[in-house]
Design a protein around this motif. Structure first.
Motif: not given
Length: 733
Positions: A241, A230-231, A234, A244, A177-178, A174, A181-182
């Motif tokens: 999941f 974004f979805d 996550v 986010l 991903h952060y 996570a 992407r985030v």
């Protein structure tokens, strides 16, 4: 139970019926019409009007619709991911309700134009009731998610977890991903003397962050918007999941380096997003609407959702800066914004969804020992085709009708209304192809279709660039009717010019046609074709014609036409002839129509109503509505068709059936161009009657409306949509 569920095999009458053919195609000869039309006298009207509480409140009735959606999410007999879907639908429905209906009430109150509703309630009373009932439903939704859906998903190895539940490897995933992407997308907005309180866009999910300067010990508020690109949940692998906002909240120090992060809380604002456009100058309507769409983002707030753990100081700041009332604040356990559950419902776990369903081609349009598609025009010349979507394929019926028209060198013109359509619509592509090949193409685009305005503007410009004649209907009226007309030169067949028409209850949208239940009529009937041609001239030109032989058209004749037919059923009943009224609609709100139905009930006429959504009629009231029954059916498909059926005094049970775009609401009857068409042909009208039999059968699962305004789920064991799918499969096997 009805004798047959066979609603797709139709042996329609042929065109060569001789001199009696007209009686089958919309103009039946009625020997009992020698008596004058029935008109209620003052005493009969007074007998209805003395019931001051005869109308249920429409706004509260809408909330009851959404409660029925929530009850589907609670139904443990349904496939799990379908329950998840219903929970997301409930959330998005409530969002729209606040954006439009609650916002409209607030606007009328603020403008000083609030008047007592037909239900007898003042707008302030309605608003207070909506706040209280919405709060109950939102708390019920939140409890269902935490205590029902999440554990049930876990039993199926689908886990919705919070940050504290992640193991070390998942936290690393996570975090990556952060970082990748985030984080590059986030924009922290602080509030201090140099930075005013930021604008909070409607329906955005946000983090309210409290940070402190370690040197000065000064505390600051900051807002971080959770990126909607974004979805919502996550994926961590193995069907696990995490929200986010949990990932963002755990890494806030990267956004505020050097500051102490004291805490963060999610919140969400709903704003007034209804549009108000002046239409005095029709030529500027498109530009005016584009400007209004920009203004929509800045509508006043009507609801504030916050996590129940929110710091009171932060909540006080939000209330103050947003100008929100305390009663418009909804404290809920996290996570907020369950519309994001669509991502979970879309998981490829087919074992947790409804069994796969593929629509089939209508029997009269099916290929017969040939690799080529049926010639729709030839099929429709032989028989009127009554379509029932999604069971009958939209692609091989309505879509093929337009596509063949676009490619057919004998077609001279295509005229079409578009209210809502999909982003990759083959209907749009076919119209473009037709225009580019030199055909006359008229498209009436309703650019004020709520929440589809931007898309419809885009398609309108694309059609114009292709050479289509694009008009936006009549000033002051939305064009909601569902019409297509193809003008074909058939001199080869000795017929000269022939019109083919499609009139339906649903939009020309291939995507929703797989999810919405709708009816449609493909016909070459001359009288219907002539009426539709006059209506298109009315929409595109300066025609003053408002009378039609085979259609009822709002705002001129739908209400009066239906009320006249309700009165006629009273006349039949009084004369001892068969009399019965059956309606199927999304909403029944119009007081004039409801009072006519009350009058019929007082006379003893049986009245059955199938209403998916709002119903302001109060059934089962002694002396007022004892013969009226109201039920609602929700399930796999969205019941969207509108049907108006009258026994018509015929001892042979040849009833009068109408289908079309109009619900019984003020906006449909007074402020929209709506069309109802009488179903031609005894066989097709009989199919409508058999469908209504199934909808009203005691074994069909449904909700029944009580005289106190509450809805009670019956014990029916037959699920309507599954029964119709099973019948389709039986025929195909």
């Amino acid at each position: 139970m009805p004798e047959s569920l066979d609603l797709q095999h139709r042996a329609s009458s042929t065109r060569d019926d001789g001199p009696e053919g007209d009686a089958l195609y919309g103009h039946p000869t009625e020997t009992f019409d020698v008596e004058p039309p029935y008109e209620p006298d003052d005493a009969e009207l007074a007998a209805v009007e003395k019931y001051d509480d005869r109308f249920l409140d429409r706004e509260l009735s809408w909330l009851q619709l959404n409660q029925r959606v929530l009850e589907l999410a609670e139904d443990e007999t349904l496939p799990l991911l379908e329950r998840v879907r219903f929970l997301a639908i409930f959330a998005s429905n409530l969002d729209e309700f606040f954006m439009v209906r609650v916002a409209g009430l607030k606007r009328r109150i603020a403008a000083g134009v609030a008047v007592r509703a037909a239900s007898g309630l003042l707008p302030r009373e309605i608003l207070e009731g909506l706040w209280a009932r919405s709060r109950e439903l939102m708390e019920r939704q939140s409890a269902l998610f935490r205590e029902g859906i999440v554990p049930a998903l876990a039993e199926q190895d689908i886990r919705l977890v919070r940050w504290a539940d992640l193991d070390r490897d998942e936290q690393k995933m996570a975090k990556r991903h952060y970082k990748e992407r985030v984080f590059p997308v986030l924009t922290p907005l602080a509030v201090d003397p140099a930075h005013p309180f930021p604008y909070i866009s409607g329906l955005s999910l946000n983090l309210a962050v409290l940070v402190r300067n370690p040197k000065t010990k000064t505390e600051h508020f900051a807002r971080v918007k959770v990126p909607p690109i974004f979805d919502r949940f996550v994926p961590l692998g193995n069907q696990r999941f995490v929200p986010l906002e949990d990932v963002i909240g755990e890494h806030l120090k990267r956004l505020f380096p050097g500051m102490e992060v004291l805490g963060s809380h999610t919140f969400r604002v709903t704003r007034n997003e209804d549009l108000e456009v002046e239409e005095d100058d029709a030529e500027n309507l498109l530009k005016a609407l584009e400007k209004e769409l920009l203004r929509r983002r800045f509508g006043p707030p009507v609801r504030l959702e916050v996590e129940e753990s929110i710091d009171q100081r932060v909540l006080d700041l939000l209330i103050s800066e947003l100008g929100i009332r305390p009663e418009e604040v909804f404290k809920l356990p996290g996570p907020l914004d369950l519309t994001g559950l669509h991502v979970i419902a879309d998981l490829g776990r087919e074992d947790l969804k409804y069994p796969a369903f593929v629509p089939t081609t209508h029997a009269q349009l099916a290929e017969v020992e040939s690799a080529s598609p049926v010639d729709v025009f030839e099929a429709v010349r032989r028989h009127d085709v009554l379509l029932h979507h999604p069971y009958d394929s939209f692609a091989t019926s309505v879509q093929r009708f337009i596509e063949q028209a676009a490619a057919d060198p004998h077609v001279l013109a295509i005229k079409q209304t578009l209210y809502r359509t999909s982003g990759d619509s083959p209907i749009i592509d076919a119209l473009v192809d037709a225009a580019e090949s030199g055909k006359q193409v008229l498209v009436v685009v309703e650019i004020k279709a709520r929440f589809d305005e931007q898309a419809n503007i885009r398609w309108a410009r694309k059609l114009e660039q292709a050479g289509c004649h694009v008009v936006y209907g009549l000033v002051g009226l939305k064009t909601h009717s569902k019409l297509s007309m193809v003008v074909r030169d058939e001199a080869l067949y000795g017929a000269g010019i022939r019109r083919y028409t499609h009139i339906g209850t649903g939009n020309y949208n291939p995507k929703t046609a797989r999810l919405y239940e709708d009816l449609g009529l493909l016909t070459a009937d001359d009288a219907i074709g002539e009426d539709v041609a006059h209506l298109f001239n009315n929409l595109s030109g300066l025609s003053l014609n408002t009378t039609y032989d085979s259609l009822l058209v709002a705002p001129e004749s739908v209400r009066d036409g239906l009320v006249d037919r309700i009165h006629r059923e009273i006349q039949h009943h009084q004369a001892g002839r068969p009399a019965r009224i059956r309606f199927k609609a999304n909403a029944i709100v119009d007081e004039g129509v409801i009072d006519a139905l009350y009058l019929a009930s007082q006379a003893g006429v049986p009245v059955d109503l199938v209403v998916r959504g709002i119903c302001s009629l109060r059934p089962g009231v002694p002396g007022l509505s004892e013969t009226i029954r109201v039920r609602s059916i929700l399930g796999r498909f969205l019941e969207h068709s509108r049907v108006y059926w009258f026994a018509n005094g015929d001892p042979e049970h040849v009833a009068e059936s109408w289908i079309g775009s109009a619900d019984m609401m003020h906006r449909n009857l007074d402020r929209r161009v709506e069309v109802l068409v009488r179903i031609p042909g005894e066989d097709n009208s009989g199919e409508i009657g058999r469908l209504l039999d199934l909808l009203l059968d005691e074994e069909t699962a449904a909700w029944e409306l009580q005289s106190d305004g509450g809805w009670v789920r019956n014990d029916g064991t037959r699920h309507l949509h599954e029964a119709l799918i099973a019948e389709q499969r039986r025929r195909r096997s």
